[in-house]
Design an enzyme around this catalytic site. Structure first.
Site, mmCIF file in Angstrom:
data_model
loop_
_atom_site.group_PDB
_atom_site.id
_atom_site.type_symbol
_atom_site.label_atom_id
_atom_site.label_comp_id
_atom_site.label_asym_id
_atom_site.label_seq_id
_atom_site.Cartn_x
_atom_site.Cartn_y
_atom_site.Cartn_z
ATOM 1 N N TYR A 128 67.020 35.086 -100.949
ATOM 2 C CA TYR A 128 66.560 35.051 -99.557
ATOM 3 C C TYR A 128 65.055 35.256 -99.441
ATOM 4 O O TYR A 128 64.534 35.398 -98.342
ATOM 5 C CB TYR A 128 67.287 36.122 -98.727
ATOM 6 N N LYS A 173 76.572 39.838 -110.789
ATOM 7 C CA LYS A 173 77.029 38.765 -111.667
ATOM 8 C C LYS A 173 76.151 38.838 -112.917
ATOM 9 O O LYS A 173 75.521 37.866 -113.353
ATOM 10 C CB LYS A 173 76.882 37.414 -110.936
ATOM 11 N N ASP A 204 82.765 37.733 -108.349
ATOM 12 C CA ASP A 204 83.916 36.842 -108.129
ATOM 13 C C ASP A 204 85.216 37.636 -108.184
ATOM 14 O O ASP A 204 86.092 37.500 -107.315
ATOM 15 C CB ASP A 204 83.922 35.656 -109.112
ATOM 16 N N ASP A 246 75.593 39.314 -98.253
ATOM 17 C CA ASP A 246 75.785 38.464 -97.074
ATOM 18 C C ASP A 246 77.194 37.868 -97.094
ATOM 19 O O ASP A 246 77.933 37.921 -96.114
ATOM 20 C CB ASP A 246 74.717 37.354 -97.105
#
Ligand code: NAD
Length: 363
Positions: A124, A191, A225, A249
């Site tokens: 972002y 991740k 995930d 988000d």
């Protein structure tokens, strides 16, 4: 005590839900002087700027703002005004509680999670290279030379910076939040198995900060995930989640889904001195001006704001009033009805009226 607070009504459904929230907050008897300022499309139409300086100045002066959602066209035009406000004011922590209220149609009962999302960097940051531009070709050539990896020449590129500084700041914030709010566990979501130098750094810093809180707050790690599946299957296993910007988000919308939808999910953007309170949802343009949108997320953002300015009793009254209206299920908007097409669904302002009636009975 009297408070001066910046109000940014927003666009789309923003004006309606902001007005509903202001009316409910005022009904609690808090002495607030609102300083209303425009940002987004309305500001562009009137001043030629999407985020006029007076908006930032007003928040800097008053320290606290209540903000409605602002539209960001996808893939073209301006970057998000919402992200710009968070970045310009260093509102580094986005706090999004996800709590079920009795009466809300949801697969689960008694969910009480808090998402703490890093707000200042990650994908972002707005550092992007457009496909086909000379600077993009230059960057691609440089990366290929430095890494020996190929990037297709017709690629666009977004940069994902994650720093030690911002990671430590957000993880420390999450642990402090957990301590102050009598929470038991912080889960770091990442991740790092794939993005070793960005998410890996975030995780490494999280482990270091967690060690300082050992014995007081439990620390866990989860890959984003897997976390998405775990949240859908066993949300009760989680307490406070701390995440880089993008995952925060996405998972906050997932958590909004767990507790009955975006219409009831509040949020806060917190910096060292300043704070802006806003719903998780966007401007839902299709409902603009229809008196249809659920004002609860904005009203509950108001509850978070009242707690932030230490108006705890009005905050408790407001939350209880909303909770009672939802539990009765009569004067609620379409999204809280078992059948969204139920013609008896309340409008935005009628639901606010019902909340105000409850407040009057409690005062
Ligand atoms: P959205 O949150 O505006 O709406 C998605 C859907 O959720 C809506 O179509 C509606 O079905 C439901 N919904 C949202 N708010 C609701 C409410 N209060 N009551 C009942 N139902 C509600 O998401 P979007 O359509 O992806 O985004 C619309 C615009 O808002 C985009 O320009 C986006 O960039 C912007 N946005 C702004 C913010 C912000 O201001 N902080 C946050 C998210 C999205």
């Amino acid at each position: 005590m009297s408070h001066k607070i910046t109000l940014i009504p927003g666009d789309g459904i923003g004006a309606e839900v902001s007005q509903a929230a202001v009316r409910c907050i005022e009904a609690c008897g808090v002495d607030i002087q609102w300083e209303s300022v425009l940002a987004g499309q309305d500001a562009l139409d009137q001043t030629g700027q999407l985020l006029p300086q007076n908006v930032l100045d007003s928040i800097k002066k008053n320290k606290v703002a209540l903000k409605g959602p602002i539209t960001t066209p996808i893939g073209k035009g301006f970057r998000s005004v919402n992200v710009a406000i968070r970045q310009a004011l260093e509102l580094f922590a986005c706090v999004r509680p996800a709590k079920t209220y009795p009466g809300v149609k949801s697969r689960f009962k008694d969910i009480d999670l808090v998402i703490i999302r890093e707000n200042s960097e990650d994908l972002y940051s707005g550092i992007e290279f457009q496909e086909g531009k000379p600077e993009t070709q230059k960057l691609i050539a440089q990366i290929e030379q430095d890494t020996g990896k190929n990037i297709r020449p017709d690629s666009g590129i977004s940069i994902k910076p994650i720093s030690k500084f911002a990671s430590e700041r957000i993880v420390r914030f999450a642990f402090q939040y957990a301590l102050e709010n009598k929470r038991k566990k912080v889960t770091c979501v990442h991740k790092a198995n794939i993005m070793k130098f960005t998410d890996g750094l975030f995780l490494q810093v999280a482990r270091q900060v967690a060690a300082e809180f050992a014995g007081k707050i439990i620390f866990e790690e989860a890959i984003v995930d897997n976390m998405s599946m775990q949240l859908v299957q066993k949300p009760h296993n989680y307490d406070v989640l701390v995440l880089p910007n993008l995952y925060g988000d996405i998972l906050s919308d997932l958590c909004a889904g767990l507790i009955g939808g975006l219409g009831i999910a509040p949020g806060a953007n917190i910096g060292t001195e300043l704070a802006v309170f806003e719903a998780v949802h966007g401007s839902a343009p299709k409902y603009k001006g229809k008196n249809k949108a659920n004002p609860t997320a904005m009203i509950l953002s108001g509850v978070l704001m009242l707690r932030h300015i230490k108006e705890n009793r009005p905050a408790d009254i407001l939350e209880k009033a909303v909770s009672q209206v939802i539990a009765e299920g009569k004067s609620v908007t379409y999204d809280l009805k078992p059948d969204p097409l139920d013609p008896s669904a309340a409008g935005t302002s009628q639901m606010a009226d019902a909340v105000i009636e409850k407040i009057k009975k409690m005062k």
